[in-house]
Design a protein around this motif. Structure first.
Motif, mmCIF file in Angstrom:
data_model
loop_
_atom_site.group_PDB
_atom_site.id
_atom_site.type_symbol
_atom_site.label_atom_id
_atom_site.label_comp_id
_atom_site.label_asym_id
_atom_site.label_seq_id
_atom_site.Cartn_x
_atom_site.Cartn_y
_atom_site.Cartn_z
ATOM 1 N N ASP A 64 0.591 -25.712 -23.042
ATOM 2 C CA ASP A 64 0.647 -26.253 -24.399
ATOM 3 C C ASP A 64 2.007 -26.890 -24.623
ATOM 4 O O ASP A 64 3.035 -26.289 -24.362
ATOM 5 C CB ASP A 64 0.421 -25.137 -25.434
ATOM 6 C CG ASP A 64 -0.969 -24.533 -25.329
ATOM 7 O OD1 ASP A 64 -1.913 -25.310 -25.129
ATOM 8 O OD2 ASP A 64 -1.096 -23.306 -25.435
ATOM 9 N N ASN B 283 3.578 -33.277 -26.306
ATOM 10 C CA ASN B 283 2.386 -33.942 -25.760
ATOM 11 C C ASN B 283 2.689 -35.345 -25.248
ATOM 12 O O ASN B 283 1.896 -36.273 -25.432
ATOM 13 C CB ASN B 283 1.271 -34.011 -26.809
ATOM 14 C CG ASN B 283 0.465 -32.720 -26.881
ATOM 15 O OD1 ASN B 283 0.711 -31.790 -26.118
ATOM 16 N ND2 ASN B 283 -0.480 -32.671 -27.787
ATOM 17 N N GLN C 131 -1.585 -42.200 -17.362
ATOM 18 C CA GLN C 131 -2.385 -41.013 -17.633
ATOM 19 C C GLN C 131 -2.899 -41.011 -19.061
ATOM 20 O O GLN C 131 -3.995 -40.525 -19.339
ATOM 21 C CB GLN C 131 -1.547 -39.770 -17.351
ATOM 22 C CG GLN C 131 -1.207 -39.619 -15.874
ATOM 23 C CD GLN C 131 -0.200 -38.524 -15.616
ATOM 24 O OE1 GLN C 131 -0.004 -37.633 -16.441
ATOM 25 N NE2 GLN C 131 0.453 -38.593 -14.473
ATOM 26 N N PHE C 132 -2.106 -41.577 -19.972
ATOM 27 C CA PHE C 132 -2.556 -41.687 -21.363
ATOM 28 C C PHE C 132 -3.840 -42.497 -21.445
ATOM 29 O O PHE C 132 -4.790 -42.142 -22.156
ATOM 30 C CB PHE C 132 -1.467 -42.346 -22.203
ATOM 31 C CG PHE C 132 -1.835 -42.541 -23.653
ATOM 32 C CD1 PHE C 132 -1.598 -41.543 -24.584
ATOM 33 C CD2 PHE C 132 -2.436 -43.724 -24.089
ATOM 34 C CE1 PHE C 132 -1.939 -41.709 -25.925
ATOM 35 C CE2 PHE C 132 -2.776 -43.896 -25.416
ATOM 36 C CZ PHE C 132 -2.529 -42.887 -26.336
ATOM 37 N N GLU D 88 -6.055 -42.905 -19.107
ATOM 38 C CA GLU D 88 -7.152 -42.168 -18.475
ATOM 39 C C GLU D 88 -7.644 -41.024 -19.348
ATOM 40 O O GLU D 88 -8.838 -40.756 -19.432
ATOM 41 C CB GLU D 88 -6.694 -41.636 -17.115
ATOM 42 C CG GLU D 88 -6.415 -42.729 -16.086
ATOM 43 C CD GLU D 88 -5.859 -42.167 -14.792
ATOM 44 O OE1 GLU D 88 -5.525 -40.959 -14.780
ATOM 45 O OE2 GLU D 88 -5.760 -42.925 -13.810
ATOM 46 N N VAL D 89 -6.720 -40.344 -20.008
ATOM 47 C CA VAL D 89 -7.094 -39.200 -20.830
ATOM 48 C C VAL D 89 -7.776 -39.643 -22.112
ATOM 49 O O VAL D 89 -8.743 -39.033 -22.578
ATOM 50 C CB VAL D 89 -5.844 -38.347 -21.157
ATOM 51 C CG1 VAL D 89 -6.181 -37.261 -22.164
ATOM 52 C CG2 VAL D 89 -5.298 -37.731 -19.878
ATOM 53 N N ASP D 90 -7.247 -40.735 -22.712
ATOM 54 C CA ASP D 90 -7.832 -41.301 -23.947
ATOM 55 C C ASP D 90 -7.982 -40.236 -25.035
ATOM 56 O O ASP D 90 -9.050 -40.018 -25.590
ATOM 57 C CB ASP D 90 -9.178 -41.949 -23.644
ATOM 58 C CG ASP D 90 -9.687 -42.801 -24.828
ATOM 59 O OD1 ASP D 90 -8.841 -43.278 -25.604
ATOM 60 O OD2 ASP D 90 -10.912 -42.969 -24.952
ATOM 61 N N ASP D 91 -6.878 -39.565 -25.313
ATOM 62 C CA ASP D 91 -6.865 -38.502 -26.322
ATOM 63 C C ASP D 91 -5.752 -38.825 -27.317
ATOM 64 O O ASP D 91 -4.581 -38.855 -26.948
ATOM 65 C CB ASP D 91 -6.612 -37.155 -25.643
ATOM 66 C CG ASP D 91 -6.689 -35.980 -26.612
ATOM 67 O OD1 ASP D 91 -6.510 -36.197 -27.829
ATOM 68 O OD2 ASP D 91 -6.915 -34.846 -26.155
ATOM 69 N N PRO D 92 -6.095 -39.051 -28.584
ATOM 70 C CA PRO D 92 -5.078 -39.441 -29.575
ATOM 71 C C PRO D 92 -4.043 -38.369 -29.871
ATOM 72 O O PRO D 92 -3.021 -38.642 -30.495
ATOM 73 C CB PRO D 92 -5.914 -39.757 -30.828
ATOM 74 C CG PRO D 92 -7.187 -38.989 -30.648
ATOM 75 C CD PRO D 92 -7.458 -39.009 -29.169
ATOM 76 N N SER D 93 -4.263 -37.141 -29.409
ATOM 77 C CA SER D 93 -3.274 -36.092 -29.652
ATOM 78 C C SER D 93 -2.072 -36.234 -28.725
ATOM 79 O O SER D 93 -1.023 -35.632 -28.962
ATOM 80 C CB SER D 93 -3.906 -34.705 -29.468
ATOM 81 O OG SER D 93 -4.262 -34.479 -28.113
ATOM 82 N N TYR D 94 -2.214 -37.017 -27.642
ATOM 83 C CA TYR D 94 -1.105 -37.257 -26.728
ATOM 84 C C TYR D 94 -0.305 -38.481 -27.163
ATOM 85 O O TYR D 94 -0.800 -39.326 -27.908
ATOM 86 C CB TYR D 94 -1.605 -37.460 -25.294
ATOM 87 C CG TYR D 94 -2.152 -36.205 -24.661
ATOM 88 C CD1 TYR D 94 -1.292 -35.264 -24.101
ATOM 89 C CD2 TYR D 94 -3.516 -35.956 -24.627
ATOM 90 C CE1 TYR D 94 -1.775 -34.110 -23.526
ATOM 91 C CE2 TYR D 94 -4.012 -34.793 -24.049
ATOM 92 C CZ TYR D 94 -3.143 -33.882 -23.506
ATOM 93 O OH TYR D 94 -3.628 -32.730 -22.945
ATOM 94 N N ARG D 95 0.918 -38.584 -26.652
ATOM 95 C CA ARG D 95 1.784 -39.717 -26.975
ATOM 96 C C ARG D 95 2.179 -40.436 -25.692
ATOM 97 O O ARG D 95 2.522 -39.799 -24.698
ATOM 98 C CB ARG D 95 3.034 -39.236 -27.721
ATOM 99 C CG ARG D 95 2.724 -38.615 -29.081
ATOM 100 C CD ARG D 95 3.979 -38.025 -29.718
ATOM 101 N NE ARG D 95 3.721 -37.547 -31.055
ATOM 102 C CZ ARG D 95 3.189 -36.361 -31.339
ATOM 103 N NH1 ARG D 95 2.877 -35.524 -30.372
ATOM 104 N NH2 ARG D 95 2.971 -35.998 -32.589
#
Length: 262
Positions: A170, A174, A180-181, A183-190
């Motif tokens: 955790d 983030n 990798q951003f 590929e992950v495609d998750d808005p919680s990451y920066r």
């Protein structure tokens, strides 16, 4: 920190195991802190990794412990007494100094406007190898990532994430590399290219003695971490880089010193 606050936070953990007693930070959350506590059901965080903890241990504040052992230490300062682990003692001194630094002066006003010397180490081999990276406020995490990868075996095949202190799975930051951003495609990451050191500093009140971490591959607790060794105003950074003439650099950051294994 006041004497009462220090006494309430840091206690000597007396155990029958080992030749010295260790110190526990009762305000630390062992679920999110370093892996020094091992026994997660025990309160607080033991401040070194040189012994295991036991439920049979007793917590005593420094004053009572000093009276019991008949030495004259009444505060966490100077060298550790022979009866107490010196690694734990030095960590307490550093933590108290960081609290006092943050509580005094104009640190809040300077956050986001200063640069840092970041000493990067790999967990498990911190004494054998380290690298000092100087970053400006506008240095992006992508630039920092590029420099960190220069002295590691990491590349874009290694999933990695930047966080604070000893964060592992955790991360409160983030921050991950741009590839990798996508590929992950998750808005919680920066995205690393959109997060600067100034952003990190303002979010984390980053100052001398604090830490950042970079965890990679996530299958095992393998990670690099850095300690903020120095805080620099912009003019100090430029002077330092002129004097050192670093050979490894990005547009705004550079590796200026290192210790390599023999």
């Amino acid at each position: 920190m006041t004497e009462t606050a220090t006494t309430d936070r840091f206690v000597i953990e007396v155990s029958r195991v080992g030749t010295v007693d260790h110190i526990v930070d009762l305000e630390a959350d062992p679920a999110s802190g370093p892996s020094y506590s091992f026994r997660r059901e025990l309160p607080g965080e033991k401040l070194c990794n040189r012994s295991t903890r036991s439920p049979a241990s007793e917590h005593i504040d420094l004053q009572d412990y000093a009276d019991w052992k008949a030495f004259d230490k009444t505060a966490f300062e100077g060298d550790a007494p022979d009866e107490v682990c010196s690694y734990c003692w030095n960590e307490v001194v550093e933590r108290i100094e960081r609290v006092e630094q943050h509580a005094s002066g104009d640190i809040g006003e300077r956050l986001g406007t200063v640069g840092y010397r970041l000493r990067w180490k790999q967990k498990g081999r911190a004494r054998e190898e380290w690298y000092d990276t100087v970053v400006r406020p506008k240095t992006t995490m992508a630039e920092l990532d590029a420099l960190v990868c220069r002295f590691t075996t990491l590349d874009d095949l290694h999933l990695r994430m930047y966080g604070l202190e000893d964060e592992y799975l955790d991360s409160t930051l983030n921050v991950i590399p741009d590839l990798q951003f996508a590929e992950v495609d998750d808005p919680s990451y920066r995205k690393a290219s959109e997060m600067t050191i100034a952003d990190i500093a303002e979010r984390a009140a980053l100052w001398k003695g604090d830490r950042l971490s970079m965890v990679y591959d996530f299958g095992t607790p393998s990670h690099y971490y850095c300690i903020v060794k120095e805080v620099y105003d912009p003019r100090q950074i430029e002077k330092l880089l002129e004097e050192r003439d670093p050979t490894v650099a990005t547009e705004t950051a550079a590796i200026i010193d290192e210790k390599r294994p023999l």
